[in-house]
Design an enzyme around this catalytic site. Structure first.
Site, PDB file in Angstrom:
ATOM      1  CG  ASP A  73      -1.891   1.090   1.291  1.00  0.00           C
ATOM      2  OD1 ASP A  73      -2.711   1.174   0.360  1.00  0.00           O
ATOM      3  OD2 ASP A  73      -1.874   1.884   2.258  1.00  0.00           O
ATOM      4  CD  GLU A 112      -2.479   2.656  -3.339  1.00  0.00           C
ATOM      5  OE1 GLU A 112      -3.676   2.929  -3.516  1.00  0.00           O
ATOM      6  OE2 GLU A 112      -1.912   2.755  -2.228  1.00  0.00           O
TER       7      GLU A 112
END
Length: 614
Positions: free
Chosen positions: A329, A358
């Protein structure tokens, strides 16, 4: 001293004596394994009166290298697990001037299984699940004492009760659909006061949230998925924790965070400066030092104890569960030197694993520098193998959701020369953070199916958000886009996991998606074949996938009207071809007499090339 004075002082003296006793309350990680490349680890010890702690090993398998005591409540013990170590319970003793304590530290035998740690690549199709919103398989864990965020399905931002057992109950559904890997949004403990369902505000990095299940259930889910040919990807967060994490009441070190709750950098979501050779150093630091939100404190990965903790935690989960990959993330917001070290440590221990990050950047020129082996000037050497392809997403939305041109997709893929490995990009039309594609196209099944055809036939690792296969609409905000899957919860009046429970519209999208996935599986050229494409003509995007002797032509008609598409300009890519067979419908076009195909408005075709000798 009078008796009364003595009686008054007794509780205080008892408290004082107790407060001055060496106490060990927890050690992380709670175990390790023999035979690991990572055989030097750092234990984080929680307790009281640890300031002058000394650690010794009572086992010949463990060697104490160094003890660090940054505070009275936290210590860090560097240990080496010798190559001769055997599985079993090994004793560690802690001593100080205030007493002694002893713990058992288990060394486990590594599980030998060829289905563990498989990695994922462009042969896979990833199915993304928000566990709280998918299926409730165990209603007994809906509400847990001392966990304030309880189930309320009428509230979009509350917990809805989905759990690991619910996902386990649907493993055959995934296999029937045709996906090959499951990416679950984080399932570690998020014991926070609001919106704990999404999983990104962790309060315990070593424990599955009790409302999802247990560590044992997570390991069983991975094992059962593997038995059905499904891989599992862990959603992991290095960047931040929850403001409700116990650390926030007593930080292990003064510099454990970037800033403090009272004084910290605000979120800074511009990432252009990170690789901009003209950017100011202070501007660059804002992305990595800023808190994601006031409720998500930013971890300081430059702090050595923090760095070691995060690396070990990731390796622990991989080894414990046998999972196949990591989705990391908010990758650009993490210290880049640490990120490179983190990736290297994981891939050194698990060379077959894949890590996709990400980096929410739509421009390939800004996105490509995050992938390893890239061609750009570097302030640090990234070791990251894969990226979420936000460039592909942005181009697809402009083409299918914003009434733009299909040429935007061509222009995006034409920039693949910027990437070290464009095949190791995860492509998607929507995810848990982005308004659903069905919502964006207003429920237009033709546009949705054309977008799915592109996703599942072009290069990269396609990812499908749960419910996209039935055209779930969701809503405009996070709470509603992460809608409950119909039929996954007790009391649901419809069950979209079955054909009988789906509407005609939902079955149309489901059957089309499953057919595409079956075709993709039957034709490896659609998975790993070279991509050869042409600039769209009259809003028809034509591209080939080529692998050894197999060649498939894909044509996407982005206009509303029926078109007869001339293939003369592609004829040199079709030598000795006698016909084209459209795989989805079975239609055939005689290429020896007419160099053209027909496509209805806003539809596409996947054409098998049939040569003279076939």
């Amino acid at each position: 001293m009078t008796l009364r004075t003595a009686l008054c002082l007794a509780p205080f003296l008892f408290f004082l004596a107790h407060a001055q006793t060496l106490t060990v309350t927890k050690v992380e990680p709670a175990n390790w394994w023999v035979g690991m490349k990572t055989n030097r680890i750092q234990l984080m010890v929680y307790g009281e009166n640890l300031s002058d702690l000394r650690a010794t090993s009572r086992s010949p398998s463990l060697r104490i290298l160094k003890t660090h005591t940054p505070s009275a409540s936290h210590a860090f013990i560097d240990i080496q697990i010798l190559n001769s170590a055997k599985p079993g319970s090994h004793r560690l003793q802690f001593a100080s001037r205030l007493g002694t304590a002893e713990i058992a530290f288990p060394l486990l035998k590594r599980e030998a299984n060829s289905t563990r740690h498989q990695g994922f690549d462009q042969r896979d199709v990833v199915y993304l699940i928000t566990p709280d919103r998918f299926a409730n398989g165990d209603t007994t864990n809906d509400d847990i004492a001392d966990m304030p965020d309880s189930v309320n399905r009428a509230e979009p931002f509350a917990r809805h009760g989905g759990d690991l057992q619910g996902i386990a109950n649907k493993l055959d559904y995934f296999r029937d659909l045709g996906v090959t890997a499951l990416w679950l949004n984080p399932v570690v403990e998020n014991n926070t006061r609001r919106a704990s369902y999404h999983g990104y505000a962790v309060t315990d990095l070593y424990s599955i949230d009790a409302r999802f299940g247990s560590n044992e259930q997570y390991g069983t889910l991975v094992s059962e998925a593997h038995k059905r040919g499904l891989k599992v990807i862990l959603d992991h967060v290095n960047n931040h924790i929850s403001i409700d994490h116990p650390w926030m009441q007593n930080l292990p070190t003064p510099d454990w965070l970037n800033g403090t709750p009272a004084k910290h950098e605000k979120p800074y979501h511009s990432k252009a400066e990170i690789h901009d050779i003209h950017s100011d150093s202070v501007a660059r630091s804002r992305a990595t030092l800023g808190w994601f939100s006031d409720g998500m404190p930013d971890l300081n990965q430059r702090q050595p104890f923090v760095a070691n903790y995060l690396i070990q935690n990731t390796i622990w989960w991989i080894e414990y569960s046998g999972l196949d990959g990591i989705r990391e993330d908010t990758y650009p917001y993490v210290d880049p030197t640490f990120s490179a070290r983190w990736c290297s440590a994981i891939l050194n221990e698990y060379p077959t694993l894949n890590i996709v990050a990400e980096s929410w950047i739509q421009d390939p020129a800004y996105l490509a520098p995050y992938q390893r082996h890239n061609y750009f000037p570097k302030r640090s050497d990234p070791q990251l193998p894969a990226l979420l392809d936000f460039g592909f997403f942005d181009a697809s939305m402009r083409a299918f959701a914003d009434s733009g041109k299909i040429e935007s997709v061509f222009d995006c893929l034409a920039k693949d020369f910027l990437y070290a490995d464009p095949t190791n990009l995860m492509t998607f039309l929507d995810n848990h953070d982005i308004t659903r594609i069905a919502y964006r196209v207003g429920g237009d099944n033709k546009r949705l199916k054309l977008a799915l055809m592109l996703l599942l036939t072009t290069r990269g690792i396609p990812q499908i958000l749960y419910g996209t296969e039935i055209g779930m609409m969701g809503g405009p905000d996070h709470g509603r886009l992460r809608a409950d899957f119909p039929g996954g919860f007790p009391g649901d009046v419809v069950n979209a996991f079955t054909a009988q429970g789906r509407t005609a519209y939902e079955n149309d999208i489901f059957d089309f998606t499953r057919l595409l996935l079956r075709i993709r599986k039957e034709h490896p050229v659609l998975q790993t074949g070279e991509l050869l494409h042409f600039r769209p003509v009259k809003d028809v995007y034509v591209y080939f996938r080529i692998l050894k002797g197999e060649r498939i032509l894909i044509a996407l008609n982005h206009r509303r009207e029926h078109q007869i598409v001339s293939l003369e300009q592609y004829e040199h890519q079709l030598p000795n071809v006698v016909k084209l067979r459209e795989i989805l419908s079975g239609r055939e076009f005689d290429f020896s007499t007419k160099k053209e195909i027909e496509l209805e408005g806003m539809t596409g075709g996947v054409f098998e090339v049939v040569k003279e000798s076939q």
